[in-house]
Motif scaffolding. Structure first.
Motif, mmCIF file in Angstrom:
data_model
loop_
_atom_site.group_PDB
_atom_site.id
_atom_site.type_symbol
_atom_site.label_atom_id
_atom_site.label_comp_id
_atom_site.label_asym_id
_atom_site.label_seq_id
_atom_site.Cartn_x
_atom_site.Cartn_y
_atom_site.Cartn_z
ATOM 1 N N VAL A 18 0.389 -1.019 -0.104
ATOM 2 C CA VAL A 18 -0.156 0.230 -0.311
ATOM 3 C C VAL A 18 0.691 1.256 -0.053
ATOM 4 N N SER A 19 2.062 1.238 0.540
ATOM 5 C CA SER A 19 2.587 2.838 0.813
ATOM 6 C C SER A 19 3.461 2.785 -0.508
ATOM 7 N N ASN A 20 3.710 1.336 -1.219
ATOM 8 C CA ASN A 20 4.129 1.750 -2.379
ATOM 9 C C ASN A 20 3.411 2.538 -3.570
ATOM 10 N N PHE A 21 2.333 1.650 -3.796
ATOM 11 C CA PHE A 21 1.209 2.363 -4.544
ATOM 12 C C PHE A 21 0.791 3.753 -4.161
ATOM 13 N N GLU A 22 1.247 4.344 -2.913
ATOM 14 C CA GLU A 22 0.678 5.928 -2.730
ATOM 15 C C GLU A 22 1.148 6.066 -3.233
ATOM 16 N N LYS A 23 2.317 6.223 -3.436
ATOM 17 C CA LYS A 23 3.400 6.805 -4.019
ATOM 18 C C LYS A 23 3.732 6.575 -5.152
ATOM 19 N N GLN A 24 2.624 5.566 -6.412
ATOM 20 C CA GLN A 24 2.764 5.304 -7.263
ATOM 21 C C GLN A 24 1.715 7.064 -8.042
ATOM 22 N N SER A 221 -5.795 1.637 -24.908
ATOM 23 C CA SER A 221 -3.954 0.880 -24.787
ATOM 24 C C SER A 221 -4.130 1.412 -23.524
ATOM 25 N N ARG A 222 -2.839 -0.247 -22.979
ATOM 26 C CA ARG A 222 -3.206 0.189 -21.060
ATOM 27 C C ARG A 222 -1.524 -0.373 -20.980
ATOM 28 N N LEU A 223 -0.989 0.573 -20.343
ATOM 29 C CA LEU A 223 -0.024 -0.160 -19.332
ATOM 30 C C LEU A 223 0.093 -0.904 -18.048
ATOM 31 N N SER A 224 0.861 -2.645 -18.153
ATOM 32 C CA SER A 224 0.834 -2.568 -17.149
ATOM 33 C C SER A 224 1.640 -2.402 -16.108
ATOM 34 N N VAL A 225 1.534 -2.598 -14.474
ATOM 35 C CA VAL A 225 1.998 -2.028 -13.731
ATOM 36 C C VAL A 225 1.598 -2.892 -12.474
ATOM 37 N N SER A 226 1.893 -2.531 -11.223
ATOM 38 C CA SER A 226 2.034 -3.527 -9.753
ATOM 39 C C SER A 226 1.973 -2.475 -8.848
ATOM 40 N N ASP A 227 1.689 -2.979 -8.002
ATOM 41 C CA ASP A 227 1.613 -2.478 -6.624
ATOM 42 C C ASP A 227 3.123 -2.204 -5.845
ATOM 43 N N ALA A 228 3.394 -3.492 -6.586
ATOM 44 C CA ALA A 228 5.126 -3.269 -6.651
ATOM 45 C C ALA A 228 6.372 -2.241 -7.007
ATOM 46 N N THR A 229 5.877 -2.273 -8.252
ATOM 47 C CA THR A 229 6.429 -1.220 -9.176
ATOM 48 C C THR A 229 7.466 -0.340 -8.645
#
Length: 258
Positions: A18-24, A221-229
């Protein structure tokens, strides 16, 4: 239902970091014209991502699998990993995404019957949660009824999936039926033809590209990411260079193997 298609559309599946996702999200907020999408409807979207999307006021679409809503039925790929183990199960789940749909169904039924294990249970989103999120601006959209790969389905299977999904959206007053994401990005001309016939206005791919100024609304189109990227890689993906370099890297690797 009309939606804005920005150049940058990112897609997630589940949320643990969650912390990394919030930074994203903080980075996406600076881009302004972006869209956050999430496929499958994992329950962590509601518990982890949804509060942050509201906090940062970012537009978001959640693509759900109606047959699972309000149940404890797991995602079928989680079942494969449950029976075979994470590594072998992930490989097998990936493999059977590329076989005819009925063969995939037959394999899953065989797998369930040959192991002396209790059936896997997974808490899914509820209808009340979907309605709450919709009332707060999250678009609840269409990811097919049971998550088959549409490029491995015949006409009857695709039509059935879409009609069942439409019924679910209609009877439950959900507004995003006409916004569709291909399971696993499995697109072909037959599926696009049927989607158009069944009133789908937008279809989202899984092609890891940014959108251009003029687009086909049935091939978004979409860019693939994850909360851990990692943040450095996240920024690189948003720049568009990542989607240009990956095909080049694959081509170089193929040449080197000759």
């Amino acid at each position: 239902m009309k939606i804005n298609i920005p150049p940058i559309i990112v897609t997630y599946h589940s949320f643990k970091n969650v912390s990394n996702f919030e930074k994203q999200l903080q980075i996406l907020k600076k881009h302004k014209n972006v869209l956050v999408t999430t496929d499958d409807g994992d329950r962590t979207f509601y518990t982890e991502a949804y509060p942050l999307l509201l906090k940062y006021k970012l537009p978001a679409i959640l693509f759900i699998i109606p047959s699972l809503i309000g149940t404890e039925i797991p995602f079928w790929w989680n079942e494969v990993m449950y029976y075979l183990g994470d590594v072998k199960g992930f490989e097998k789940a990936t493999q059977i995404k590329y076989i005819p749909n009925q063969e995939r169904i037959d394999y899953l039924n065989q797998l369930r019957s040959q192991y002396d294990k209790p059936l896997l249970k997974q808490q899914q989103l509820t209808l009340a949660q979907l309605r709450e999120m919709q009332s707060n601006g999250i678009i609840i959209a269409n990811h097919s009824h049971t998550h088959p790969m549409f490029d491995q389905c015949n006409e009857e299977e695709i039509t059935s999936e879409i009609k069942k999904t439409k019924h679910f959206f209609d009877v439950n007053n959900l507004n995003g039926y006409a916004i569709f994401a291909y399971p696993n990005g499995g697109y072909n001309e037959l599926s696009e033809k049927i989607l158009k016939q069944e009133g789908i206005e937008y279809a989202f791919l899984f092609d890891h590209k940014k959108n251009k100024a003029i687009i086909n609304p049935l091939r978004v189109s979409r860019l693939s990411v994850s909360d851990a990227t990692p943040i450095w890689k996240f920024k690189f993906i948003l720049s568009g260079w990542h989607s240009k370099l990956v095909p080049l890297s694959k081509a170089i690797h193929k040449i080197a193997k000759r």
